[in-house]
Design an enzyme around this catalytic site. Sequence first.
Site, PDB file in Angstrom:
ATOM      1  N   GLY A 108       0.826  -1.202   0.000  1.00  0.00           N
ATOM      2  CA  GLY A 108       0.000   0.000   0.000  1.00  0.00           C
ATOM      3  C   GLY A 108       0.859   1.251   0.000  1.00  0.00           C
ATOM      4  N   GLY A 110       1.713   2.775  -2.639  1.00  0.00           N
ATOM      5  CA  GLY A 110       1.336   3.606  -3.784  1.00  0.00           C
ATOM      6  C   GLY A 110       2.095   3.296  -5.057  1.00  0.00           C
ATOM      7  N   SER A 111       2.341   2.011  -5.312  1.00  0.00           N
ATOM      8  CA  SER A 111       3.133   1.652  -6.494  1.00  0.00           C
ATOM      9  C   SER A 111       2.435   2.055  -7.801  1.00  0.00           C
ATOM     10  CB  SER A 111       3.451   0.162  -6.504  1.00  0.00           C
ATOM     11  OG  SER A 111       2.271  -0.599  -6.366  1.00  0.00           O
ATOM     12  N   SER A 112       1.108   1.953  -7.836  1.00  0.00           N
ATOM     13  CA  SER A 112       0.398   2.306  -9.070  1.00  0.00           C
ATOM     14  C   SER A 112       0.547   3.787  -9.376  1.00  0.00           C
ATOM     15  CB  SER A 112      -1.089   1.998  -8.929  1.00  0.00           C
ATOM     16  OG  SER A 112      -1.273   0.670  -8.570  1.00  0.00           O
ATOM     17  N   ALA A 114       2.872   5.832  -8.206  1.00  0.00           N
ATOM     18  CA  ALA A 114       4.280   6.165  -8.458  1.00  0.00           C
ATOM     19  C   ALA A 114       4.654   5.795  -9.897  1.00  0.00           C
ATOM     20  CB  ALA A 114       5.185   5.459  -7.461  1.00  0.00           C
ATOM     21  N   ASP A 155      -1.523  10.206  -3.067  1.00  0.00           N
ATOM     22  CA  ASP A 155      -0.376   9.363  -3.400  1.00  0.00           C
ATOM     23  C   ASP A 155       0.354   9.883  -4.635  1.00  0.00           C
ATOM     24  OD1 ASP A 155      -2.690   8.761  -4.777  1.00  0.00           O
ATOM     25  OD2 ASP A 155      -2.614   6.608  -4.432  1.00  0.00           O
TER      26      ASP A 155
END
Length: 323
Positions: A108, A110-112, A114, A155
Amino acid sequence: MNKITVSAPGKLMLLGEHAVVYNRPCLVTAVGQRMYATIESLVEPVFELEATDVKVTGYKKPLAQLGEGEIFKGAMFVGIAVKNFTKKYAIRGGVRITTKSEFSSLFGFGSSSASTVCVIKGLAELTNTKLNNKEIFDLAYKTVLEIQGKGSGFDVAAAIFGGTIYFVIGGKVIEPITTESLPLVVGYSGIKADTVTMINQVAQKFADSPKKAEKILNAIAQLVNQAKQALIAKDWESLGKYMDMNQDYLRDMGVSTEKLETLIFAAKKAGAWGAKLSGAGGGDCMIAITPEDKVENVKQAINQAGGKVIDVTINVEGVRIEK
Ligand code: PMV
């Protein structure tokens, strides 16, 4: 130039999750673990993706068909980011994108978002399109909304601006807060949470008792504003207290879990000033604000309670060109 590597940091919500969806402020901090995206120009007008962290290899689609039909889940954010960029700013030929993350997409962090930010920044550089951070935010946020339908964009802001930010939905306020240090311990619950499911769950609860919802939202907004002052004053003890109070509301909203509560309780018992879940809830991570001399105890307590401590650094740079 026909190849570029861009990186952007992950994030942790400090206070104000969920309430931020309802136009209240939140506090978010970027973390040292970064997402990397290498973007290469191709002659053929296709989109290619290698994202081994999310098990995508050899994904290929004509650029003109991006966003049409099924798009593989792991390729979604990067693919739609490319589509939105190319719709607004023409590009010649196609692109091959390779992403690599320093953190698991399960945390969680925030890879999407980023990766979305990396792609837009990278495409802008590669095509000599001058975009300022707010323009990058707007395009990345549009991409996230197109896929998730919901979300504040906190994010996305953390990935772009880095540091610690006081944030209002849609980037209405993006105010950097100077914090060189923040005595934070992070524990992963081992469970992956789905943000949209949690947002919908809260919406349902709020719809059932709107008056109570207003009260909770206003109380959280006040806590966020107090926590902001505590952050500026480096008054960690007060910050911890505000986190505890925020957690009480999150529990009341039904987004905490037994596992998160166990980890939070363990951290507090081991000497943390305050602790709470971070993000949508339902799993992901908890955070604890901890006196220096108690950090090891708190980490041990979290691990013993069945969590996994994740070491993070804060005060990190936002999106940047690597090479
Ligand atoms: O768990 P995350 O990182 O997706 O955090 C969600 C935070 C929410 O406030 C619930 C949603 C949002 O976009 O602000």
